[in-house]
Scaffold this active site. Structure first.
Site, PDB file in Angstrom:
ATOM      1  N   CYS A 121      36.857  36.741  45.569  1.00  0.00           N
ATOM      2  CA  CYS A 121      36.199  37.908  44.978  1.00  0.00           C
ATOM      3  C   CYS A 121      37.209  38.632  44.118  1.00  0.00           C
ATOM      4  O   CYS A 121      38.384  38.357  44.163  1.00  0.00           O
ATOM      5  CB  CYS A 121      35.664  38.846  46.060  1.00  0.00           C
ATOM      6  SG  CYS A 121      36.930  39.559  47.107  1.00  0.00           S
ATOM      7  N   GLN A 177      48.173  30.319  42.116  1.00  0.00           N
ATOM      8  CA  GLN A 177      47.087  30.709  41.214  1.00  0.00           C
ATOM      9  C   GLN A 177      47.625  31.515  40.039  1.00  0.00           C
ATOM     10  O   GLN A 177      46.865  31.907  39.164  1.00  0.00           O
ATOM     11  CB  GLN A 177      46.039  31.538  41.982  1.00  0.00           C
ATOM     12  CG  GLN A 177      45.364  30.755  43.103  1.00  0.00           C
ATOM     13  CD  GLN A 177      44.380  31.589  43.903  1.00  0.00           C
ATOM     14  OE1 GLN A 177      44.481  31.648  45.117  1.00  0.00           O
ATOM     15  NE2 GLN A 177      43.418  32.234  43.249  1.00  0.00           N
TER      16      GLN A 177
END
Lengths: 163, 803
Positions: free
Chosen positions: B384, B236
């Site tokens: 989150c 990521q």
């Protein structure tokens, strides 16, 4: 390890491969035959990312030995649009935003393809039940259900036109 | 400027911001033509597999490789001793700690990496791992974080036993990592002493795993002749990985190329740098051949990146009318055997201090203690922003606990305590500046949509018949878009993000970003931002990410930062291009820049109909006819350092019916209203919310990584680890309000994580609410049928005689 010679039909084309008796079908498809559409997500038959259509049944290629496919007629996601024209389930997934990361998508499509032959006009509950062997982490399933409904409708319209 | 049919038509053609544009990514995925890491096949490629520890805590007495090396097709067996001469047997973590790449003299969690086998194919590699003989001497394991700091607790990290700190402040015990506190302790204490009502509640955010459908993996390929290293990786944050790989390997950053191809979901699992990547890279450098390492599902669930494991005590002080005066939270954070959580460097507990939530609470104090245990390292942000799920959970549960104590309706107590619309920008007691919000409107809209009073009436009737029905509310505020570089960095690199946009002579565009999509649809939505800013149709805008050799440096995609930071960079870079285009247009039209109006896709001379230049015409001119002194070309780069975070919010409501004989909990209704500011692509937003809600459902209702007392991980396959299927997943009803961020160039806030953050407490509040009338204040997640049945059974509700 001694290899075994197997033949089967893959997406309409005859194939011959030498495989170890312990080799899994998903590895043979991905690594020997270059068909990387079927994915590996869990190795335990739970997630369905590796789902293929073998002799008219949805099966999980991560827990099938390649030798079990000997003599079979096998369809993977790569074979869903043989003439280049998208199958109704593929179109449905695009139109209804039925995919995000795309990893579960090939298995979902192959399963949806078979489900709609088993049950051409499924209710939402029947789609939920019929697709429950395929997991998705991204979509929350709602749009996949719509995508299958879209495909069911489109296929039905095609039937009417053909009749 | 009045919108005419003509301008509207041109605007629609752009498929810009606000358009439910179909995704550009889908074409390859629906044909099985995606390109994920495990699809990469390079000539001469070898496969790697790990020998892993069967024990949670043990000393390694010996490792014998001979039998493995004798197996035909095995090329190498690497252990810590092999990595030592390269100084690669340990690696730095993002949290300032170090982590064993391969176990160095001892193992500290079950499934820890002990040796890596490299072989011709994955079958031989797996066979060979069975032939590596490792002799262990078992040590007592610490599984319960509450026992980690006992005086007689075994020392987990002998390598740092004598050190007064481990990268994040002072330590008080060999198994202590850090202590972090924030807020006005004295003021909070005084408010509690003076309060008419106080409540306190223990609660646990259980250890879970993000479990994307694609596991982690890489293909490392070192070209000895050129001295260049290429790594295909499930990351990521590819640019950060390149920096870390360069620092570790000594290969100059300019000769390291990290490629994050298609990523099969991340959810926080793919932010960190894992031992598998490092050893595969070393193996490729040593052997001079490409090496592929792909974890299986069990390895994924057992080793790479757990989330949560926060053991909390929440407290609220209030007056009799339910107005909250102060909040206090104490957290014991289980970080596992190495402190490898992925937070911005200065934030050992992430943004946990956003725990005052959507409420105007004058005093607050939070303290977090991190400890080592004999479990896998991690502590990542699972769908989150950093530790925000934990923060929102504690406040949203506590406000219900307070309402229950006061006999007040959970909606009413929220309405009494909301930060009001006119208070924004709002300074929270724990020092965050909320950018914008309108919480009351959001909650009232939801209450009206579901007919809240009717639901409460129905519940009262059911309760009188002995039936269990719960109504859960959650009115959350998130904090995303990390972040301002003055507050946030990773390994010293500020958390900006970037966009580089080039307009070609024919008017098509290529744009590259420092972020990386994992299903969020960046190729679709970034193009929409550029389309609206430049007046060039989305269809002609190509978006590329994930290849460090072509994309500008960026910090990556996690913590909902792509839209708040990368999206801002995209808008700003596009505006730089439009500024230059305006000068070129003025030159072509022989007027002053100030005489031009921008209209959808063209510059028009004010008051002179027909005198205009489209962006396409300007693009052509940029390569052959620019004003004197201007450089040719039409491109721009922006490295966007956000002035603040963004604060998306929402109001959720969940209705559950519980079978009091089986504990089975049926989610009858889930209504989610989200406010993420400006909406770029409503279709994609809704998809993100569906997915986030489903991951919230998973955590609240079933996910948990369980360990026995010896530190054996129980349930690390999908047989045991709960991923909801089509059947149990609820139907989602969505709604929205739009409160733009005042500081973001297009007012967007980010959305994909809100449903996870807000969904978890909503489900949990619903289940707890089902028992609230029976005096139950709190039951921990996961609310699986068995766990709910235990509550039912404890209360004697499952007796045949019970009504």
């Amino acid at each position: 390890m001694k290899k075994t010679h197997i033949t089967f039909t893959l997406n309409g084309q005859p194939v011959e491969v030498l495989v170890e008796p312990r080799e899994l079908l998903v590895h043979v498809l991905r690594e020997q035959l270059g068909q990387t559409g079927s994915h590996i997500g869990c190795e335990t038959s739970h997630c369905g990312a590796c789902t293929v259509d073998l002799d008219g049944r949805s099966l999980k290629a991560c827990t099938l030995l390649a030798v079990q496919a000997d003599g079979s007629d096998l369809l993977t996601v790569e074979g869903l649009a043989p003439g280049g024209e998208l199958h109704a389930v593929q179109e449905g997934f695009v139109q209804e935003h039925g995919l995000q990361c795309g990893y579960c998508t090939p298995g979902m499509l192959i399963r949806a393809y078979r489900l709609l032959q088993e049950n051409p006009n499924p209710t939402e509950a029947e789609i939920r039940e019929g697709m429950s062997g395929n997991l998705c982490r991204c979509t929350g399933y709602q749009n996949i259900i719509k995508a299958v409904q879209y495909a069911a409708k489109k296929l039905a319209e095609g039937e009417v036109e053909a009749a | 400027m009045a919108a005419t049919a003509d301008t509207l038509e041109r605007e629609n053609k752009l498929e810009g911001i606000g358009c439910k544009r179909k995704r550009k990514e889908d074409g390859r995925f629906i044909q099985g033509k995606g390109s994920y890491v495990d699809d990469v096949k390079l000539p001469g490629m070898l496969f790697a597999d790990f020998v892993r520890s069967p024990h949670a805590h043990a000393r390694i007495k010996s490792i014998r490789k001979e039998r493995a090396l004798a197996l035909p097709g095995v090329h190498a067996v690497l252990t810590a001793d092999d990595l030592k001469p390269l100084n690669l047997h340990w690696m730095p973590t993002l949290a300032g700690d170090t982590q064993a790449v391969l176990a160095d003299e001892k193992v500290a969690f079950q499934m820890q990496e002990v040796a890596m086998v490299v072989a011709d194919d994955r079958y031989i590699a797996a066979d060979a791992t069975e032939l590596v003989e490792v002799e262990y001497e078992e040590l007592p394991a610490i599984v319960d974080p509450h026992k980690a700091m006992d005086a007689d607790a075994p020392v987990i990290r002998e390598d740092i036993a004598g050190k007064a700190e481990a990268g994040q402040g002072k330590r008080e015990h060999p198994n202590h990592i850090f202590s972090w506190e924030v807020g006005d302790k004295d003021g909070t204490d005084r408010a509690f002493e003076a309060a008419e009502v106080t409540v306190a509640q223990e609660m646990v955010n259980q250890r879970v795993h993000p479990c994307p459908l694609e596991t982690c993996g890489c293909v490392a390929s070192f070209d000895k002749a050129r001295g260049e290293l290429t790594v295909y990786i499930t990351s990521q944050a590819p640019h950060v990985v390149r920096t870390v790989v360069s620092m570790l390997s000594g290969v100059p950053e300019s000769k390291v190329r990290i490629i994050s191809p298609d990523i099969g979901g991340g959810f926080g699992n793919k932010v960190g740098v894992y031992p598998g990547y490092v050893v595969a890279i070393v193996a490729s450098i040593v052997l001079g051949r490409p090496v592929k390492w792909i974890e299986d599902r069990t390895e994924n669930l057992s080793t790479t990146a757990f989330a949560r494991d926060y053991h909390m005590v929440g407290e609220l002080a209030a007056d009799k009318d339910g107005r909250i005066k102060a909040m206090r939270v104490n957290v014991l954070a289980d970080h596992g055997a190495f402190n490898a959580h992925a937070q911005p460097t200065k934030w050992p507990a992430g943004f946990f201090s956003v725990c005052t939530g959507s409420y105007d609470i004058p005093y607050a104090h939070a303290r977090v203690n991190g400890v080592y245990t004999n479990k896998a390292p991690g502590g990542v942000a699972y769908r989150c922003s950093f530790r925000v799920t934990e923060a929102v959970y504690v406040i949203e549960r506590m406000i219900d606990v307070l309402a229950q104590k006061l006999g007040m309706d959970p909606a009413e107590i929220r309405l009494r305590n909301f930060v009001k619309k006119e208070q924004f920008p709002y300074q929270s007691a724990l020092d965050w500046e909320y950018d914008s919000g309108d919480y009351e409107t959001a909650l009232r809209k939801v209450m009206e949509a579901v007919d809240y009073p009717a639901l409460r009436k129905e519940q009262a009737e059911k309760r009188s018949r002995g039936e269990l029905m719960g109504i859960g509310l959650c009115t959350f505020t998130e904090i995303v878009g990390a972040g301002p570089s003055k507050a946030c960095d990773i390994l010293g690199v500020g958390m900006f993000d970037s966009a580089e946009i080039r307009v070609h002579p024919t008017g098509s565009v290529i744009a590259r970003m420092g972020t990386i999509t994992q299903g969020q649809g960046h190729q679709t939505t970034y193009a929409q931002i550029i389309a609206s800013e430049l007046g060039i149709p989305s269809e002609e805008i190509q978006i590329e990410e994930g290849d460090t050799s072509t994309a500008p440096y960026g910090l990556g995609t996690y913590g909902s930062r792509s839209t708040p930071v990368g999206g801002a960079a995209t808008a700003v870079a596009a505006r730089k291009i439009r500024d230059k285009a305006r000068k070129i247009a003025a030159h072509l039209l022989e007027v002053s820049e100030n005489d031009l109006d921008w209209e959808v896709d063209r510059f028009k001379v004010k008051g002179v109909p027909g005198q205009e230049k489209t962006m396409k015409e300007v693009a052509w001119a940029a390569y052959n006819n620019v004003p004197e002194g201007m450089e040719m070309g039409l491109e721009a780069v922006d490295y966007y350092d956000p002035p603040n975070f963004t604060y998306p919010f929402g109001a959720y409501l969940c209705v559950v019916d519980i079978d009091k004989h089986t504990g089975e909990t049926k989610v009858r209704r889930f209504y989610a209203l989200d406010d993420c500011g400006t909406r770029i692509n409503p279709m994609i937003i809704e998809g993100q919310i569906h997915g986030g809600l489903n991951e919230a459902f998973a955590v609240a209702m079933g996910q948990q990584l369980v360990f026995d007392e010896a530190g054996n991980i129980l349930g690390n396959t999908l047989m045991d680890y709960f991923l909801p299927t089509f059947v149990e997943t609820p139907h989602w009803e969505l709604d929205h309000t739009v409160t733009p961020s005042p500081h973001h160039p297009i007012g967007a806030k980010g959305v994909a994580e809100s449903p996870h953050v807000g969904g978890i407490p909503c489900f949990s509040n619903a289940v707890n609410d089902a028992f609230a009338h029976l005096g139950v204040t709190h039951v921990d997640m996961p609310h699986s049928a068995y766990n709910v049945w235990k509550t039912v059974h404890r209360l004697g509700l499952d007796k045949p005689s019970a009504a």
